[in-house]
Design a protein around this motif. Structure first.
Motif, PDB file in Angstrom:
ATOM      1  N   GLU A  95      -7.240  91.432  80.740  1.00 24.79           N
ATOM      2  CA  GLU A  95      -7.369  90.902  82.284  1.00 24.79           C
ATOM      3  C   GLU A  95      -7.807  89.332  82.252  1.00 24.79           C
ATOM      4  N   LYS A  96      -8.658  89.051  81.435  1.00 26.15           N
ATOM      5  CA  LYS A  96      -9.169  87.534  81.487  1.00 26.15           C
ATOM      6  C   LYS A  96      -8.531  86.865  80.213  1.00 26.15           C
ATOM      7  N   PHE A  97      -7.350  87.105  79.889  1.00 24.89           N
ATOM      8  CA  PHE A  97      -6.600  86.462  78.755  1.00 24.89           C
ATOM      9  C   PHE A  97      -6.686  84.910  78.935  1.00 24.89           C
ATOM     10  N   PRO A  98      -6.117  84.320  80.007  1.00 28.38           N
ATOM     11  CA  PRO A  98      -5.952  82.768  80.029  1.00 28.38           C
ATOM     12  C   PRO A  98      -7.399  82.333  80.052  1.00 28.38           C
ATOM     13  N   GLN A  99      -8.267  83.176  80.753  1.00 25.08           N
ATOM     14  CA  GLN A  99      -9.762  82.483  80.504  1.00 25.08           C
ATOM     15  C   GLN A  99     -10.390  82.535  79.234  1.00 25.08           C
ATOM     16  N   PHE A 100     -10.046  83.462  78.439  1.00 28.66           N
ATOM     17  CA  PHE A 100     -10.581  83.552  77.102  1.00 28.66           C
ATOM     18  C   PHE A 100      -9.699  82.234  76.435  1.00 28.66           C
ATOM     19  N   ILE A 101      -8.499  81.836  76.649  1.00 29.58           N
ATOM     20  CA  ILE A 101      -8.116  80.608  76.038  1.00 29.58           C
ATOM     21  C   ILE A 101      -8.969  79.402  76.213  1.00 29.58           C
ATOM     22  N   THR A 102      -9.120  79.300  77.467  1.00 28.28           N
ATOM     23  CA  THR A 102     -10.186  78.024  77.953  1.00 28.28           C
ATOM     24  C   THR A 102     -11.368  78.060  77.153  1.00 28.28           C
ATOM     25  N   ALA A 103     -11.948  79.289  77.068  1.00 27.94           N
ATOM     26  CA  ALA A 103     -13.181  79.423  76.396  1.00 27.94           C
ATOM     27  C   ALA A 103     -13.150  79.168  74.915  1.00 27.94           C
ATOM     28  N   ALA A 104     -12.240  79.457  74.205  1.00 24.74           N
ATOM     29  CA  ALA A 104     -11.877  79.178  72.834  1.00 24.74           C
ATOM     30  C   ALA A 104     -11.827  77.914  72.845  1.00 24.74           C
ATOM     31  N   LEU A 105     -11.093  77.151  73.766  1.00 27.56           N
ATOM     32  CA  LEU A 105     -10.640  75.952  73.466  1.00 27.56           C
ATOM     33  C   LEU A 105     -11.742  75.090  73.708  1.00 27.56           C
ATOM     34  N   HIS A 106     -12.926  75.213  74.618  1.00 27.07           N
ATOM     35  CA  HIS A 106     -13.980  74.531  74.550  1.00 27.07           C
ATOM     36  C   HIS A 106     -14.677  74.590  73.503  1.00 27.07           C
ATOM     37  N   ASN A 107     -14.959  75.761  72.888  1.00 27.39           N
ATOM     38  CA  ASN A 107     -15.755  75.793  71.662  1.00 27.39           C
ATOM     39  C   ASN A 107     -15.043  75.066  70.513  1.00 27.39           C
TER      40      ASN A 107
END
Length: 437
Positions: free
Chosen positions: A138-150
């Motif tokens: 459900e939150k797949f695009p948001q996980f992309i953002t979180a991984a990118l920031h890390n």
């Protein structure tokens, strides 16, 4: 540095900047294009540019990519991996000799971390049902953002750390150009205490998250179809094949200590974003597609694809095991090899006598097998094996360019004994159109 050298370095840094900006964009574009929002990916060819443009111009879409809860969830996941690394039973193994002298020790417990994670997740699903583990889908695009920031934060951290006294630098990572050095990695073995950051990221947060994403996709389809027994064989095939692949990599964790990533490459943005974002959130594209495009394969097609996957896995594992054992001096009696003037040894029989990178061939075959269950209605899942082929061909060419520095004139002798680059009896023919090797 000469004027010509400065121009080349500047051009390379521009390329690094373009890739650094392009990889996150590609991750968003691929997953936006292959989503339920894009007509189920079935006919995105003409609609994708319009869809992407509409998303870029939609401020609400940009805002939706950030979710503080997801960022904290990802940070918690990363912290869990660090904690597991610290407390789970393990052994310490020495890597290959460093050019500065001596060796570095690495903690080996990635497989234990996977087993602990799976135990927790499966117990959770059994207790609360599949609908309780659809959050990642459900939150797949948001996980992309979180991984990118890390990824960006880690690339900046290890770059700053590389200026410590005594830090061993990667040969290609301290050009003096800030953009390129952050991109490629200035430090060869960045560490936080006894935690080797590069080895840790290669095998734990991203790879195990790949497994969790696949499980989340299965749970999402199970909710839609009324239970796990109704999940399509296509999704089971992709998920189980990929989970097995990850489990095998983690079980054979010591083998990574002899790879180019550990022995040669620095750790910068390219490895950080590759390990933490690209691997888990791009390699699961097929499973995500199959959630809402529910392909029924049937037994014959399932058997053929499974056989192809097993073939790729066998080549991949056998070749890697042969190379790893040889470097450690294990089971070398049945292998032929040549010794260079510098004392290095090159295998000339077995899998490595068939081609210079047979393990890449196995990886490419598996990539094709993971793509086939999605069918041929979309270009997006087909991008995966194409990307893999380009990735490994580029790495093989880079390895060929660096090898004369390691093996001297003996490298030319070796290429005559083992002329095939990746695919025996084929790839050399293609390569000879543009080179003499």
């Amino acid at each position: 540095m000469s004027s010509q050298g400065s121009k080349i370095l500047r051009a390379i840094s521009y390329g690094a900047l373009v890739i650094s900006l392009g990889v996150p964009f590609a991750a968003y574009a691929l997953n936006l294009g292959c989503s339920e929002r894009a007509s189920n990916c079935a006919q995105p060819h003409a609609d994708l540019p319009v869809l992407l443009l509409a998303a870029i111009l939609d401020s609400q879409w940009w805002k939706s990519l950030w979710d503080t809860q997801v960022v904290l969830t990802y940070a918690g996941w990363y912290a869990f991996c660090v904690l597991a690394w610290a407390v789970l039973p393990s052994e310490w193994m020495e890597g290959l000799p460093l050019r500065s002298g001596g060796t570095k020790k690495y903690k080996i417990n990635a497989f234990s971390t996977l087993l602990l994670t799976l135990s927790i997740v499966l117990a959770w699903i059994l207790r609360f049902g599949p609908d309780s583990f659809t959050y990642i889908y459900e939150k797949f695009p948001q996980f992309i953002t979180a991984a990118l920031h890390n990824s960006v934060a880690q690339a900046g951290f290890v770059y700053a750390q590389s200026f410590r006294n005594g830090e061993l630098l990667a040969l290609g990572g301290h050009s003096g150009n800030f953009v390129y050095d952050v991109y490629i990695g200035r430090s060869l073995n960045p560490s936080w205490g006894s935690l080797d950051i590069k080895q840790f990221n290669e095998l734990r947060p991203g790879l195990i998250l790949w497994v969790l994403i696949d499980i989340s996709m299965v749970c999402e389809q199970a909710v839609r179809r009324g239970g796990f027994w109704n999940v399509t064989e296509s999704l089971w095939l992709v998920a189980c094949s990929q989970i097995w692949y990850v489990a095998d990599c983690l079980y054979n964790e010591p083998a990574i200590l002899t790879t180019m990533d550990i022995t040669t490459d620095g750790f910068g943005f390219v490895l950080s974003v590759g390990d933490l974002l690209w691997v888990p959130l791009f390699y699961t594209l097929q499973a995500r597609y199959l959630v809402f495009n529910q392909v029924e394969l049937g037994p014959p097609a399932t058997a053929v694809i499974m056989g192809l996957n097993v073939l790729g896995y066998y080549i991949f594992r056998a070749a890697n095991a042969e190379k790893n054992d040889f470097k450690k001096g294990i089971n070398t009696r049945n292998l032929q090899y040549m010794t260079t003037e510098g004392g290095r040894k090159l295998i000339t029989s077995g899998w490595w006598g068939r081609s210079r990178h047979p393990n890449y061939l196995g990886d490419i075959i598996m990539a094709i097998a993971w793509c086939l269950p999605t069918g041929f209605n979309t270009i997006f899942t087909s991008f995966y094996p194409i990307f893999f082929a380009v990735l490994w061909i580029h790495r093989q060419m880079r390895d060929d360019d660096n090898s004369p520095k390691k093996y001297g004139k003996d490298w030319e002798k070796y290429k005559k004994i083992v002329p095939w680059r990746i695919v025996p009896y084929i790839y050399r023919v293609l390569a000879n159109n543009n080179s003499n090797t």
